[in-house]
Write a protein that holds these residues in place. Structure first.
Motif, mmCIF file in Angstrom:
data_model
loop_
_atom_site.group_PDB
_atom_site.id
_atom_site.type_symbol
_atom_site.label_atom_id
_atom_site.label_comp_id
_atom_site.label_asym_id
_atom_site.label_seq_id
_atom_site.Cartn_x
_atom_site.Cartn_y
_atom_site.Cartn_z
ATOM 1 N N LEU A 170 0.892 -1.198 -0.032
ATOM 2 C CA LEU A 170 -0.023 -0.046 -0.129
ATOM 3 C C LEU A 170 0.731 1.326 0.015
ATOM 4 N N SER A 171 0.351 2.419 -0.529
ATOM 5 C CA SER A 171 1.040 3.623 -0.773
ATOM 6 C C SER A 171 0.065 4.743 -0.289
ATOM 7 N N CYS A 172 0.680 5.770 0.466
ATOM 8 C CA CYS A 172 -0.210 6.952 1.069
ATOM 9 C C CYS A 172 0.465 7.987 0.389
ATOM 10 N N ALA A 173 0.182 8.813 -0.464
ATOM 11 C CA ALA A 173 0.418 10.231 -0.715
ATOM 12 C C ALA A 173 0.082 11.291 0.168
ATOM 13 N N ALA A 174 0.836 11.890 1.145
ATOM 14 C CA ALA A 174 0.156 12.767 2.063
ATOM 15 C C ALA A 174 0.445 14.081 1.633
ATOM 16 N N THR A 207 4.580 11.689 13.246
ATOM 17 C CA THR A 207 4.345 10.182 13.255
ATOM 18 C C THR A 207 3.349 9.880 12.290
ATOM 19 N N MET A 208 3.344 8.877 11.230
ATOM 20 C CA MET A 208 2.466 8.607 10.290
ATOM 21 C C MET A 208 1.934 7.370 10.716
ATOM 22 N N ALA A 209 1.058 6.753 10.291
ATOM 23 C CA ALA A 209 0.274 5.563 10.775
ATOM 24 C C ALA A 209 -0.822 4.874 9.635
ATOM 25 N N TRP A 210 -0.835 3.715 9.732
ATOM 26 C CA TRP A 210 -1.881 3.128 9.086
ATOM 27 C C TRP A 210 -2.707 2.664 9.815
ATOM 28 N N TYR A 211 -4.061 2.702 9.618
ATOM 29 C CA TYR A 211 -5.296 2.018 10.242
ATOM 30 C C TYR A 211 -5.850 1.245 9.128
ATOM 31 N N ARG A 212 -7.072 0.408 9.801
ATOM 32 C CA ARG A 212 -7.810 -0.148 8.821
ATOM 33 C C ARG A 212 -9.356 -0.425 9.311
ATOM 34 N N GLN A 213 -10.224 -0.674 8.874
ATOM 35 C CA GLN A 213 -11.568 -0.483 9.399
ATOM 36 C C GLN A 213 -12.347 -1.921 8.707
ATOM 37 N N LEU A 214 -12.465 -2.902 9.679
ATOM 38 C CA LEU A 214 -13.078 -4.077 9.191
ATOM 39 C C LEU A 214 -14.389 -3.871 9.172
ATOM 40 N N PRO A 215 -15.203 -4.794 8.328
ATOM 41 C CA PRO A 215 -16.430 -4.683 8.102
ATOM 42 C C PRO A 215 -17.295 -4.770 9.461
ATOM 43 N N GLY A 216 -18.038 -3.695 9.712
ATOM 44 C CA GLY A 216 -19.250 -3.642 10.856
ATOM 45 C C GLY A 216 -18.335 -3.134 12.245
ATOM 46 N N LYS A 217 -16.910 -2.871 11.830
ATOM 47 C CA LYS A 217 -15.921 -2.324 13.395
ATOM 48 C C LYS A 217 -15.396 -1.194 13.143
ATOM 49 N N GLN A 218 -15.050 -0.640 14.308
ATOM 50 C CA GLN A 218 -14.340 0.657 14.553
ATOM 51 C C GLN A 218 -13.159 0.639 13.506
ATOM 52 N N ARG A 219 -12.654 1.649 13.209
ATOM 53 C CA ARG A 219 -11.325 1.817 12.620
ATOM 54 C C ARG A 219 -10.035 1.598 13.785
ATOM 55 N N CYS A 268 -4.583 5.861 5.698
ATOM 56 C CA CYS A 268 -3.270 6.205 6.397
ATOM 57 C C CYS A 268 -3.610 7.648 7.025
ATOM 58 N N ASN A 269 -2.932 8.185 8.179
ATOM 59 C CA ASN A 269 -2.961 9.444 8.693
ATOM 60 C C ASN A 269 -2.000 9.630 9.574
#
Length: 117
Positions: free
Chosen positions: A20-24, A33-45, A95-96
């Motif tokens: 994965l890439s994230c252009a910020a 500090t930069m981070a990757w997050y994910r949100q699974l179906p039906g759940k919080q990030r 990412c954020n």
């Protein structure tokens, strides 16, 4: 202009890899500090991994040894190399900066990762 553009997601079989890439924009990336997050179906990030401006990294336990976060400060881009993908990694990845808040900070559109069994 605030901008986060995630890319590189897709559909892979269990055990496969994606990068994965994230252009910020500089306002988000610079000295943060930069981070990757994910949100699974039906759940919080949830937080997946983060990297400091000096390159220090940290990972959630379930991805340790499989995922690698990196950054290119000159390109203001963050990467997430994902190996040995599992069906439970299926999610939309964002990412954020570390500590970005739901409903308050800007978020990009994310990129869908699907690992099929």
């Amino acid at each position: 202009q605030v901008q986060l553009v995630e890319s590189g997601g897709g559909l892979v079989q269990e055990g496969g890899s994606l990068r994965l890439s994230c252009a910020a924009s500089g306002s988000i990336f610079s000295s943060n500090t930069m981070a990757w997050y994910r949100q699974l179906p039906g759940k919080q990030r949830e937080l997946v991994a983060f990297i400091t401006s000096r390159g220090g990294t940290n990972y959630r336990d379930s991805v340790k040894g499989r995922f690698t976060i990196s950054r290119d400060n000159a390109k203001t881009t963050v990467y997430l190399q994902m190996n040995s993908l599992k069906p439970e990694d299926t999610a939309v990845y964002y990412c954020n900066r570390l500590g970005a808040r739901e409903g308050y900070d800007y978020w990009g559109q994310g990129t869908q990762v699907t690992a099929s069994s």
